[in-house]
Design an enzyme around this catalytic site. Structure first.
Site, PDB file in Angstrom:
ATOM      1  N   SER A 166      -5.792  17.612  47.889  1.00 17.20           N
ATOM      2  CA  SER A 166      -6.573  18.426  46.952  1.00 17.20           C
ATOM      3  C   SER A 166      -6.329  19.901  47.194  1.00 17.20           C
ATOM      4  CB  SER A 166      -8.065  18.110  47.104  1.00 17.20           C
ATOM      5  OG  SER A 166      -8.329  16.759  46.836  1.00 17.20           O
ATOM      6  N   GLU A 249     -16.141  15.061  57.162  1.00 19.55           N
ATOM      7  CA  GLU A 249     -15.864  14.750  55.759  1.00 19.55           C
ATOM      8  C   GLU A 249     -16.974  13.893  55.184  1.00 19.55           C
ATOM      9  OE1 GLU A 249     -11.976  13.364  53.322  1.00 19.55           O
ATOM     10  OE2 GLU A 249     -12.590  12.000  54.911  1.00 19.55           O
ATOM     11  N   GLU A 377     -13.441   0.132  49.887  1.00 19.33           N
ATOM     12  CA  GLU A 377     -13.136  -0.926  50.843  1.00 19.33           C
ATOM     13  C   GLU A 377     -13.295  -0.444  52.288  1.00 19.33           C
ATOM     14  OE1 GLU A 377     -11.536  -1.781  46.961  1.00 19.33           O
ATOM     15  OE2 GLU A 377     -11.252  -0.053  48.279  1.00 19.33           O
TER      16      GLU A 377
END
Length: 412
Positions: A166, A249, A377
């Site tokens: 990003s 994060e 997941e």
């Protein structure tokens, strides 16, 4: 858990509100309609600089590193009061929420004092160079190489590729995780560096996304030379350093989870179906009530995490749970709004589509929310193993030398 402000918190909330009312950009509404962060970099830097000058940037960071030196709960209050204007700080989210804390923990004091104030003030923007095409969600399977130069300088030569980075095309610095020992097991042969994104040999190629934006990038490294002073942590301890980044994060993402429910209510308040106003339909109101319950659950889960941090406790599983629930919820909510539009849902031109095409634009973006910062997941595995205590997922390559792990097309 008590969500009422203490007298000190109430005073800070009033202080923050007064400053924001007096200093918010005059063209804030126009800026916030722009959905492409790349086009907001200049305005974002101005806004961040103004906050930093007033002591409202990176509120939890120590003042010597450009922060506000305040308690974690003050940062949560600030974020609540800043509201939609937090979008102007989105380009700094990765740097201030993930890279900065990693540098603060692992870099020398000299590097901290040199780099962190520029990050806090918005002078510099950072990115995170972890994901790779061949690694998928298994970050430890990365193949970007860092080899020491043969001239005895101690410098490192970087070659490889990162993906889904990003903001790489407008960032100044980045955290780079690279493989320094291919003969060690995959988690033990990694080393962390920080790199000037304008260095010779670095090429960022924006990826055109389904929503028409180009927020993510492929980043190529060709004989990029780094001094050893830009290494974070000991050689071979990159995975341990990366855990610092990944923990922050999850905290950063969990603290700023936005479901878009208030915007959905506003859309439905003005949307006309073929049978009349959307909110006149009992089925729509029933669905909206169910959405309100889920939104409240996600918001209060996030607040629970913030409340724990404010008491000096380690964050629990709330951020992982909240992120997992929020991505699926937002996607389902947007699909419902799109279905209500009928054939008009196929329109994407803001001049023609209901709600200026906001539902369509968000729906093209929300899958990234279920991937960035940990796929659904991966989060399910974390919750299963670390919260519910279920058996660990089998990992047959955990202790195998990385260069002996079979891969498709090479060794079976």
């Amino acid at each position: 858990m008590n969500f009422d402000d203490t007298p000190a918190e109430a005073a800070f909330r009033a202080e923050a509100r007064a400053w924001l009312d007096a200093n918010a950009p005059a063209n804030a509404a126009e800026l916030l309609r722009n959905s492409d962060l790349s086009d907001l970099v200049a305005e974002s830097k101005v806004w961040q600089g103004k906050k930093a000058a007033a002591g409202y940037a990176c509120l939890r960071w120590p003042t010597e590193y450009g922060g506000g030196g305040r308690a974690p709960i003050d940062e949560a209050i600030w974020r609540q009061e800043e509201g939609p204007l937090t979008k102007l700080g989105a380009v700094f989210g990765i740097g201030q929420g993930m890279c900065g804390p990693t540098v603060m923990h692992w870099a020398s004091e000299e590097v901290r004092r040199e780099r962190l104030p520029k990050l806090a003030s918005g002078e510099e923007i950072w990115c995170q160079l972890f994901s790779e095409p061949s690694a998928g969600s298994d970050v430890a399977a990365l193949r970007t190489r860092a080899e020491q130069a043969k001239d005895g300088s101690g410098d490192w030569i970087i070659n490889g590729q990162k993906i889904w980075t990003s903001g790489a095309h407008y960032c100044d610095w980045g955290l780079l995780l690279a493989r320094t020992d291919p003969t060690a097991p995959k988690h033990k042969g990694l080393t962390m560096f920080y790199v000037d994104m304008k260095s010779a040999g670095i090429e960022a190629r924006p990826i055109r996304q389904a929503n028409g934006q180009s927020e993510f990038n492929e980043v190529y490294f060709t004989d990029v030379r780094l001094p050893d002073s830009q290494r974070l942590g000991p050689v071979g301890s990159g995975w341990k350093v990366s855990v610092t980044t990944l923990m922050n994060e999850r905290m950063a993402i969990g603290a700023r989870i936005v479901t878009g429910f208030p915007e959905m209510v506003e859309f439905l308040r003005h949307f006309e179906t073929v049978d009349g106003p959307a909110l006149a339909d009992r089925a729509v109101r029933s669905r909206l009530a169910a959405m309100a319950a889920r939104d409240s659950g996600i918001r209060f889960t996030s607040l629970r995490a913030q409340s724990s941090i404010s008491r000096g406790e380690e964050p629990g599983p709330e951020n992982s749970v909240g992120k997992l629930a929020a991505g699926a919820f937002k996607q389902e909510m947007l699909m419902f709004a799109l279905d209500l539009q009928g054939q008009a849902g196929a329109l994407v031109d803001p001049a023609e589509a209901p709600g200026a095409g906001s539902i369509q634009a968000q729906l093209m973006t929300v899958p990234a929310m279920r991937i960035a910062g940990g796929t659904d997941e991966i989060l399910r595995n974390i919750i299963a193993e670390r919260v519910l205590g279920l058996p660990l997922e089998p990992r047959v390559d955990k202790d195998m030398p990385f260069n002996q792990i079979p891969v498709s097309g090479r060794g079976g």
